[in-house]
Design a protein around this motif. Sequence first.
Motif, PDB file in Angstrom:
ATOM      1  N   VAL A  12       0.835  -1.202   0.000  1.00  0.00           N
ATOM      2  CA  VAL A  12       0.000   0.000   0.000  1.00  0.00           C
ATOM      3  C   VAL A  12       0.871   1.253   0.000  1.00  0.00           C
ATOM      4  O   VAL A  12       0.592   2.208  -0.731  1.00  0.00           O
ATOM      5  N   PHE A  13       1.940   1.253   0.778  1.00  0.00           N
ATOM      6  CA  PHE A  13       2.828   2.415   0.850  1.00  0.00           C
ATOM      7  C   PHE A  13       3.437   2.721  -0.515  1.00  0.00           C
ATOM      8  O   PHE A  13       3.428   3.871  -0.964  1.00  0.00           O
ATOM      9  N   PHE A  14       3.960   1.708  -1.194  1.00  0.00           N
ATOM     10  CA  PHE A  14       4.559   1.950  -2.507  1.00  0.00           C
ATOM     11  C   PHE A  14       3.512   2.371  -3.540  1.00  0.00           C
ATOM     12  O   PHE A  14       3.773   3.247  -4.363  1.00  0.00           O
ATOM     13  N   LEU A  15       2.327   1.781  -3.486  1.00  0.00           N
ATOM     14  CA  LEU A  15       1.263   2.213  -4.393  1.00  0.00           C
ATOM     15  C   LEU A  15       0.883   3.673  -4.137  1.00  0.00           C
ATOM     16  O   LEU A  15       0.658   4.438  -5.072  1.00  0.00           O
ATOM     17  N   GLN A  16       0.824   4.056  -2.875  1.00  0.00           N
ATOM     18  CA  GLN A  16       0.489   5.435  -2.539  1.00  0.00           C
ATOM     19  C   GLN A  16       1.580   6.400  -2.998  1.00  0.00           C
ATOM     20  O   GLN A  16       1.281   7.513  -3.441  1.00  0.00           O
ATOM     21  N   LEU A  17       2.846   5.996  -2.910  1.00  0.00           N
ATOM     22  CA  LEU A  17       3.925   6.862  -3.394  1.00  0.00           C
ATOM     23  C   LEU A  17       3.888   7.004  -4.911  1.00  0.00           C
ATOM     24  O   LEU A  17       4.125   8.096  -5.440  1.00  0.00           O
ATOM     25  N   VAL A  18       3.600   5.923  -5.608  1.00  0.00           N
ATOM     26  CA  VAL A  18       3.490   5.993  -7.068  1.00  0.00           C
ATOM     27  C   VAL A  18       2.340   6.917  -7.460  1.00  0.00           C
ATOM     28  O   VAL A  18       2.484   7.783  -8.330  1.00  0.00           O
ATOM     29  N   ALA A  25       2.803  15.178 -10.612  1.00  0.00           N
ATOM     30  CA  ALA A  25       3.174  15.472 -12.004  1.00  0.00           C
ATOM     31  C   ALA A  25       1.994  16.005 -12.809  1.00  0.00           C
ATOM     32  O   ALA A  25       2.186  16.722 -13.789  1.00  0.00           O
ATOM     33  N   SER A  26       0.790  15.693 -12.372  1.00  0.00           N
ATOM     34  CA  SER A  26      -0.389  16.166 -13.104  1.00  0.00           C
ATOM     35  C   SER A  26      -1.026  17.400 -12.466  1.00  0.00           C
ATOM     36  O   SER A  26      -2.174  17.726 -12.768  1.00  0.00           O
ATOM     37  N   THR A  27      -0.302  18.079 -11.611  1.00  0.00           N
ATOM     38  CA  THR A  27      -0.819  19.281 -10.963  1.00  0.00           C
ATOM     39  C   THR A  27      -1.214  20.314 -12.011  1.00  0.00           C
ATOM     40  O   THR A  27      -0.432  20.622 -12.910  1.00  0.00           O
ATOM     41  N   PRO A  28      -2.413  20.869 -11.900  1.00  0.00           N
ATOM     42  CA  PRO A  28      -2.840  21.883 -12.871  1.00  0.00           C
ATOM     43  C   PRO A  28      -1.933  23.116 -12.827  1.00  0.00           C
ATOM     44  O   PRO A  28      -1.494  23.548 -11.768  1.00  0.00           O
ATOM     45  N   THR A  29      -1.663  23.666 -13.996  1.00  0.00           N
ATOM     46  CA  THR A  29      -0.816  24.853 -14.098  1.00  0.00           C
ATOM     47  C   THR A  29      -1.422  26.016 -13.321  1.00  0.00           C
ATOM     48  O   THR A  29      -0.706  26.809 -12.713  1.00  0.00           O
ATOM     49  N   ALA A  30      -2.743  26.121 -13.313  1.00  0.00           N
ATOM     50  CA  ALA A  30      -3.400  27.219 -12.605  1.00  0.00           C
ATOM     51  C   ALA A  30      -3.145  27.151 -11.098  1.00  0.00           C
ATOM     52  O   ALA A  30      -3.051  28.181 -10.433  1.00  0.00           O
ATOM     53  N   LEU A  31      -3.003  25.952 -10.560  1.00  0.00           N
ATOM     54  CA  LEU A  31      -2.780  25.808  -9.121  1.00  0.00           C
ATOM     55  C   LEU A  31      -1.362  26.225  -8.733  1.00  0.00           C
ATOM     56  O   LEU A  31      -1.162  26.899  -7.728  1.00  0.00           O
TER      57      LEU A  31
END
Length: 138
Positions: A12-18, A25-31
């Motif tokens: 679960v920890f590794f899945l959460q980190l991925v 990486a997909s953070t909106p540019t507006a944010l």
Amino acid sequence: MYKINQKAVVLVFFLQLVVGGIWYASTPTALLGRSILEDASEQPSIIMAVLFVLSVLVYLLFTAWLLVRIKGMSGPERFFLVIAIWFFIVLPNYIFVSMQLNFSEVDVFYLLSYSAINCAIAAIILPLWRSSRSIFKT
């Protein structure tokens, strides 16, 4: 007595980190006010990354510890317990962030989406993959 399933916690920890890496990486540019790939000097510091990883681990270990301590609940009931933890502990942050930071609803939803995905991963794996019983008492 059941113990915390360390294999499940590590998975679960590794899945959460991925998921966290993909989420960042997909953070909106507006944010952010900029693209993720622009201006490497604006990237989070190592200390912030370590704090992020530690907070994910501590929350996960607390959830696993709580699931071990709860007696008399089936797998689906434990699933809903983890979901309820998210609703009553993490979701109220929606109101705080909306009021204090003046973010739009879409930005607040994005900020809390990572915790919702983490909760879903933990709720699916931890309650259903319990540690095996040991015949030896330690």
